[in-house]
Design a protein around this motif. Sequence first.
Motif, mmCIF file in Angstrom:
data_model
loop_
_atom_site.group_PDB
_atom_site.id
_atom_site.type_symbol
_atom_site.label_atom_id
_atom_site.label_comp_id
_atom_site.label_asym_id
_atom_site.label_seq_id
_atom_site.Cartn_x
_atom_site.Cartn_y
_atom_site.Cartn_z
ATOM 1 N N ALA A 156 0.773 -1.038 0.255
ATOM 2 C CA ALA A 156 -0.415 0.028 -0.022
ATOM 3 C C ALA A 156 1.140 1.236 0.228
ATOM 4 O O ALA A 156 1.718 0.852 0.532
ATOM 5 N N ILE A 157 0.245 2.212 -0.777
ATOM 6 C CA ILE A 157 1.197 3.021 -0.286
ATOM 7 C C ILE A 157 0.225 4.819 0.328
ATOM 8 O O ILE A 157 -1.059 4.942 0.074
ATOM 9 N N SER A 158 0.360 5.293 1.249
ATOM 10 C CA SER A 158 -0.504 5.855 1.668
ATOM 11 C C SER A 158 0.730 6.874 2.364
ATOM 12 O O SER A 158 2.033 6.921 2.957
ATOM 13 N N PRO B 65 -5.593 2.156 2.642
ATOM 14 C CA PRO B 65 -5.480 3.369 2.381
ATOM 15 C C PRO B 65 -6.778 3.383 1.396
ATOM 16 O O PRO B 65 -7.714 2.733 0.833
ATOM 17 N N ALA C 250 -7.590 5.818 -0.180
ATOM 18 C CA ALA C 250 -7.416 6.407 -2.025
ATOM 19 C C ALA C 250 -7.946 5.380 -2.828
ATOM 20 O O ALA C 250 -6.711 4.622 -2.412
ATOM 21 N N TYR D 52 -6.242 2.769 -5.945
ATOM 22 C CA TYR D 52 -5.564 2.497 -6.507
ATOM 23 C C TYR D 52 -4.335 2.656 -5.608
ATOM 24 O O TYR D 52 -3.161 1.841 -6.359
ATOM 25 N N CYS D 53 -4.051 2.540 -4.947
ATOM 26 C CA CYS D 53 -3.185 2.063 -4.048
ATOM 27 C C CYS D 53 -3.002 1.578 -2.865
ATOM 28 O O CYS D 53 -1.939 0.861 -2.331
ATOM 29 N N ALA E 95 2.351 -1.615 -6.924
ATOM 30 C CA ALA E 95 2.239 -0.262 -6.836
ATOM 31 C C ALA E 95 3.042 0.518 -8.080
ATOM 32 O O ALA E 95 3.712 0.556 -8.044
ATOM 33 N N TRP F 93 2.297 4.596 -8.762
ATOM 34 C CA TRP F 93 1.732 6.355 -8.235
ATOM 35 C C TRP F 93 1.776 7.063 -10.071
ATOM 36 O O TRP F 93 2.614 7.049 -10.793
ATOM 37 N N SER G 33 -0.618 13.847 -8.759
ATOM 38 C CA SER G 33 -2.141 14.448 -8.393
ATOM 39 C C SER G 33 -2.104 15.541 -9.435
ATOM 40 O O SER G 33 -3.461 15.742 -9.739
ATOM 41 N N CYS H 53 -2.352 5.520 -7.476
ATOM 42 C CA CYS H 53 -1.724 5.870 -6.719
ATOM 43 C C CYS H 53 -1.681 7.918 -6.498
ATOM 44 O O CYS H 53 -0.354 8.391 -6.907
ATOM 45 N N TYR I 281 5.156 9.991 2.433
ATOM 46 C CA TYR I 281 4.280 9.197 1.094
ATOM 47 C C TYR I 281 4.967 7.954 2.372
ATOM 48 O O TYR I 281 6.172 7.713 2.684
#
Length: 227
Positions: free
Chosen positions: A148-150, A158, A160, A162-163, A175, A177, A180, A189, A197
């Motif tokens: 997870a990316i958080s 998470p 959000a 796609y995380c 993962a 990313w 944004s 993500c 992060y």
Amino acid sequence: MDRIGTKTAAVLSLVFALAPHAHATEEQQITAIQDYYCAAQEATSDTFFRSSFDYSDLRQEFSNLAYTVTLLPDVRANVNNFDEVWGRSSAGQPPGSWPGVNFYTVFKNFERNKFVSVKFHVPAGVDPTLSGAFFHGENYPGPNLTTAISPVCGDFAPVAPYCLTTNRGPSARIAAWKISTGNPAVNACALTPGQDYYINIVLTTPDASHPDCSGNLCKVNVQNTVN
């Protein structure tokens, strides 16, 4: 429960007895335990639990890292730090900064019943078209991974999109990313410039038998890619 393992199950039973938030689900409790220990390591205050229990058996801090199929030479590194893990392509190089290099890193002693939470910072002036991904490498892949990316250390739930990926094996993307402020069509993500992060990694089934494991230690290969 299988994602974190038997040690956390024991910790969890104690937390149920100590925690004032007894109505929380087991998943919420596990996330809170992880967050507690991450906060302690990062010298920030805990807002969930107010006990003196030691959660230090959860987040792995160090591992020997290798960047070759022979697994030598290697380097002993602080795996809480992105620069140390994916900021180089050989053990002899000094670590570089995020987003790192396009290369794989083998954790030679990933502990079965711990998680790795690698912190990185997205600069405020980052190129908005930048994107990247992590893959479960093929050489010494180790057991399947949940990743997870958080913005929260140790967060495997998470909110959000796609995380989070679960139970990914060799060659799988674990993962992805993007920034944004750019790449609106990319399913990945989304990272906000100027924010910290963590990429959180845990063995999906810690107790499963695997040829890349011996006792409590496994070899785990995670490749970093930057576009």
